[in-house]
Design a protein around this motif. Structure first.
Motif, PDB file in Angstrom:
ATOM      1  N   ASP A 186      24.945  13.189  23.552  1.00 54.75           N
ATOM      2  CA  ASP A 186      25.763  12.182  24.222  1.00 54.75           C
ATOM      3  C   ASP A 186      24.785  11.166  24.797  1.00 54.75           C
ATOM      4  O   ASP A 186      23.807  11.544  25.469  1.00 54.75           O
ATOM      5  CB  ASP A 186      26.595  12.795  25.357  1.00 54.75           C
ATOM      6  CG  ASP A 186      27.652  13.752  24.824  1.00 54.75           C
ATOM      7  OD1 ASP A 186      28.293  13.406  23.826  1.00 54.75           O
ATOM      8  OD2 ASP A 186      27.810  14.845  25.411  1.00 54.75           O
ATOM      9  N   HIS A 187      25.016   9.888  24.570  1.00 57.69           N
ATOM     10  CA  HIS A 187      24.064   8.872  25.046  1.00 57.69           C
ATOM     11  C   HIS A 187      24.802   7.665  25.605  1.00 57.69           C
ATOM     12  O   HIS A 187      25.979   7.434  25.305  1.00 57.69           O
ATOM     13  CB  HIS A 187      23.107   8.455  23.920  1.00 57.69           C
ATOM     14  CG  HIS A 187      23.792   8.046  22.655  1.00 57.69           C
ATOM     15  ND1 HIS A 187      24.303   6.777  22.473  1.00 57.69           N
ATOM     16  CD2 HIS A 187      24.047   8.726  21.507  1.00 57.69           C
ATOM     17  CE1 HIS A 187      24.834   6.695  21.259  1.00 57.69           C
ATOM     18  NE2 HIS A 187      24.691   7.877  20.653  1.00 57.69           N
TER      19      HIS A 187
ATOM     20  N   SER B 284      18.696  16.778  29.703  1.00 57.70           N
ATOM     21  CA  SER B 284      18.891  15.322  29.762  1.00 57.70           C
ATOM     22  C   SER B 284      17.550  14.612  29.801  1.00 57.70           C
ATOM     23  O   SER B 284      16.549  15.143  30.318  1.00 57.70           O
ATOM     24  CB  SER B 284      19.716  14.953  31.000  1.00 57.70           C
ATOM     25  OG  SER B 284      20.997  15.555  30.942  1.00 57.70           O
TER      26      SER B 284
ATOM     27  N   ALA C 173      26.746  13.971  17.055  1.00 52.30           N
ATOM     28  CA  ALA C 173      27.485  14.232  18.295  1.00 52.30           C
ATOM     29  C   ALA C 173      27.751  15.723  18.477  1.00 52.30           C
ATOM     30  O   ALA C 173      27.729  16.238  19.599  1.00 52.30           O
ATOM     31  CB  ALA C 173      28.802  13.465  18.294  1.00 52.30           C
TER      32      ALA C 173
ATOM     33  N   THR D 136      23.224  18.934  24.104  1.00 54.43           N
ATOM     34  CA  THR D 136      23.934  20.167  24.465  1.00 54.43           C
ATOM     35  C   THR D 136      23.913  21.137  23.297  1.00 54.43           C
ATOM     36  O   THR D 136      24.191  20.750  22.145  1.00 54.43           O
ATOM     37  CB  THR D 136      25.397  19.859  24.853  1.00 54.43           C
ATOM     38  OG1 THR D 136      25.400  18.906  25.923  1.00 54.43           O
ATOM     39  CG2 THR D 136      26.114  21.134  25.312  1.00 54.43           C
TER      40      THR D 136
ATOM     41  N   ALA E  68      20.342  10.013  27.709  1.00 52.48           N
ATOM     42  CA  ALA E  68      20.991  10.913  26.739  1.00 52.48           C
ATOM     43  C   ALA E  68      20.965  12.348  27.242  1.00 52.48           C
ATOM     44  O   ALA E  68      20.115  12.734  28.053  1.00 52.48           O
ATOM     45  CB  ALA E  68      20.297  10.812  25.383  1.00 52.48           C
ATOM     46  N   THR E  69      21.894  13.128  26.737  1.00 51.30           N
ATOM     47  CA  THR E  69      21.977  14.569  27.023  1.00 51.30           C
ATOM     48  C   THR E  69      22.188  15.307  25.712  1.00 51.30           C
ATOM     49  O   THR E  69      23.071  14.947  24.911  1.00 51.30           O
ATOM     50  CB  THR E  69      23.140  14.897  27.973  1.00 51.30           C
ATOM     51  OG1 THR E  69      22.925  14.228  29.220  1.00 51.30           O
ATOM     52  CG2 THR E  69      23.238  16.404  28.214  1.00 51.30           C
TER      53      THR E  69
ATOM     54  N   SER F 122      28.544   3.702  26.733  1.00 49.52           N
ATOM     55  CA  SER F 122      28.314   5.072  26.238  1.00 49.52           C
ATOM     56  C   SER F 122      28.665   5.229  24.771  1.00 49.52           C
ATOM     57  O   SER F 122      29.626   4.624  24.276  1.00 49.52           O
ATOM     58  CB  SER F 122      29.117   6.084  27.064  1.00 49.52           C
ATOM     59  OG  SER F 122      30.504   5.828  26.969  1.00 49.52           O
ATOM     60  N   ASP F 123      27.830   6.047  24.135  1.00 51.02           N
ATOM     61  CA  ASP F 123      28.038   6.451  22.737  1.00 51.02           C
ATOM     62  C   ASP F 123      28.310   5.271  21.814  1.00 51.02           C
ATOM     63  O   ASP F 123      29.201   5.302  20.961  1.00 51.02           O
ATOM     64  CB  ASP F 123      29.191   7.467  22.647  1.00 51.02           C
ATOM     65  CG  ASP F 123      28.838   8.758  23.364  1.00 51.02           C
ATOM     66  OD1 ASP F 123      27.662   9.163  23.323  1.00 51.02           O
ATOM     67  OD2 ASP F 123      29.750   9.361  23.978  1.00 51.02           O
TER      68      ASP F 123
END
Length: 383
Positions: free
Chosen positions: A54-55, A150, A218, A91, A88-89, A73-74
């Protein structure tokens, strides 16, 4: 009875043969059933992992479109002049029936020069530099739980650094690339199997002086597969196994019956039964020479000559040109020749014994033929 006699005589041979058939039937049925279930190798999904980015970027400079502080975002493209820093993160998670793993996530900022793209699946890497910008670890991650890390990247600054490295190497070959590469290290047990693996995920950054593009998965799912042997139904049908099983069961049952009969002494026929069998077969053998009837008492009282066997009596009849008469009253066989009567008494008839007959039948006169008399059937020797 002859069958019983043969079974008694060849008892050991029959038992061995039945044992062989029982073993053959059992083994054949087992083998047929086993063959009827074909085994094939199938690749099945054991468990899966999911990793994704996710960015976004926060607007930092005044502009006519986005207010300062706006969260973008995104997006596939960001404006470098107003939102230069990408946040960004990453996961990570896995899906399995059960599991307990330790997960370590390490994010590296990467600059590299690679061979120009020409539809090759793998391109040569001329040089590469990397810097760790984030790292997180967790213990005891269960299926369905997530672990994340992150980081942030100043994209214009990263692009400038890449050009400086290239100029410093005086390198004009290849294509310059910048990216963030995340390595997910997993160690523990998943679905009862030990796991020790490293998965790599990449977020590519492409700068063109005014904007930068972000290309990253994603939620990329990766499946861990294993090979299993799976039994599938065959095409031979069930008749073969059933017939073989029936053969085995029937052989065992026959062994039991023979054993009980042998122990009780009822397997071999008695002497009397054997004598009756021999007499019946002997009677059938000479049937063409024998006529059935009833002799008058006066004829039976003539001079009697006892004959030892039915075969001998038939020989006498042939020599005398007479027929053998089977008396239905006493069960004996006679050949009447003049005043003499040749008699054969089967085994089991006592001397003088007469079988029970209807009195009315006893009063009826019986004509004795010799096989060559006239139409009235009278026997000149009986007059």
């Amino acid at each position: 009875m002859r069958l019983r006699s043969a079974l008694d005589e060849w008892f050991v041979v029959v038992v061995v043969a039945l044992l062989g058939l029982a073993l053959l039937g059992g083994w054949g049925a087992y083998g047929a059933v086993a063959d009827d279930e074909d085994v094939e190798q199938r690749t099945v999904e054991a468990w899966s992992t999911t990793g994704g980015f996710d960015h976004g970027a926060t607007v930092q400079e005044e502009n006519e479109v986005f207010p300062v502080g706006t969260e973008l975002s995104d997006r596939s493209v960001y404006f470098a002049a107003v939102a230069p820093e990408l946040e960004a993160t990453f996961t990570y998670a896995y899906d399995a029936p059960d599991g307990d793993v330790a997960v370590s996530l390490e994010a590296d900022r990467v600059i590299r020069s690679v061979e120009d793209a020409d539809e090759k699946e793998e391109r040569a890497e001329y040089w590469v530099t990397n810097e760790t910008i984030a790292q997180d670890e967790t213990e005891g991650l269960a299926p369905g739980e997530e672990h994340a890390t992150s980081f942030s990247v100043d994209v214009p600054e990263l692009a400038e650094e890449a050009e400086e490295i290239r100029d410093g190497l005086n390198d004009s070959t290849g294509t310059l690339e910048t990216a963030v590469v995340v390595r997910a290290s997993v160690e523990g047990t998943i679905d009862g199997e030990p796991v020790d693996r490293v998965d790599t995920y990449e977020m590519a950054l492409e700068f063109d002086e005014t904007t930068y593009a972000v290309e990253a998965p994603a939620a990329e799912e990766r499946t861990e597969e294993r090979t299993e042997e799976v039994a599938v139904a065959g095409s031979s049908g069930g008749f073969g196994p059933a017939a073989l099983a029936l053969l085995g069961v029937g052989s065992v049952a026959a062994l039991g019956v023979l054993g009980v009969a042998r122990r009780k002494g009822t397997l071999a026929p008695s002497a009397a039964e054997l004598e009756r069998i021999d007499a019946r077969y002997e009677r059938e053998e000479f049937d063409d020479w024998i006529s059935r009837g009833s002799l008058p008492a006066a004829v039976r009282e003539r001079s009697r000559i006892e004959i030892a066997t039915l075969e001998d009596l038939v020989d006498v009849a042939v020599d005398c040109d007479r027929r053998v008469l089977e008396d239905e009253r006493d069960g004996r066989y006679y050949v009447v020749d003049g005043e003499a009567v040749y008699v054969y008494a089967p085994e089991g008839l006592e001397d003088g014994e007469v079988l029970e007959v209807d009195p009315q039948e006893a009063e009826e006169p019986t004509v004795i033929g010799d096989g060559s008399g006239g139409e009235d059937g009278s026997d000149e020797s009986a007059s």
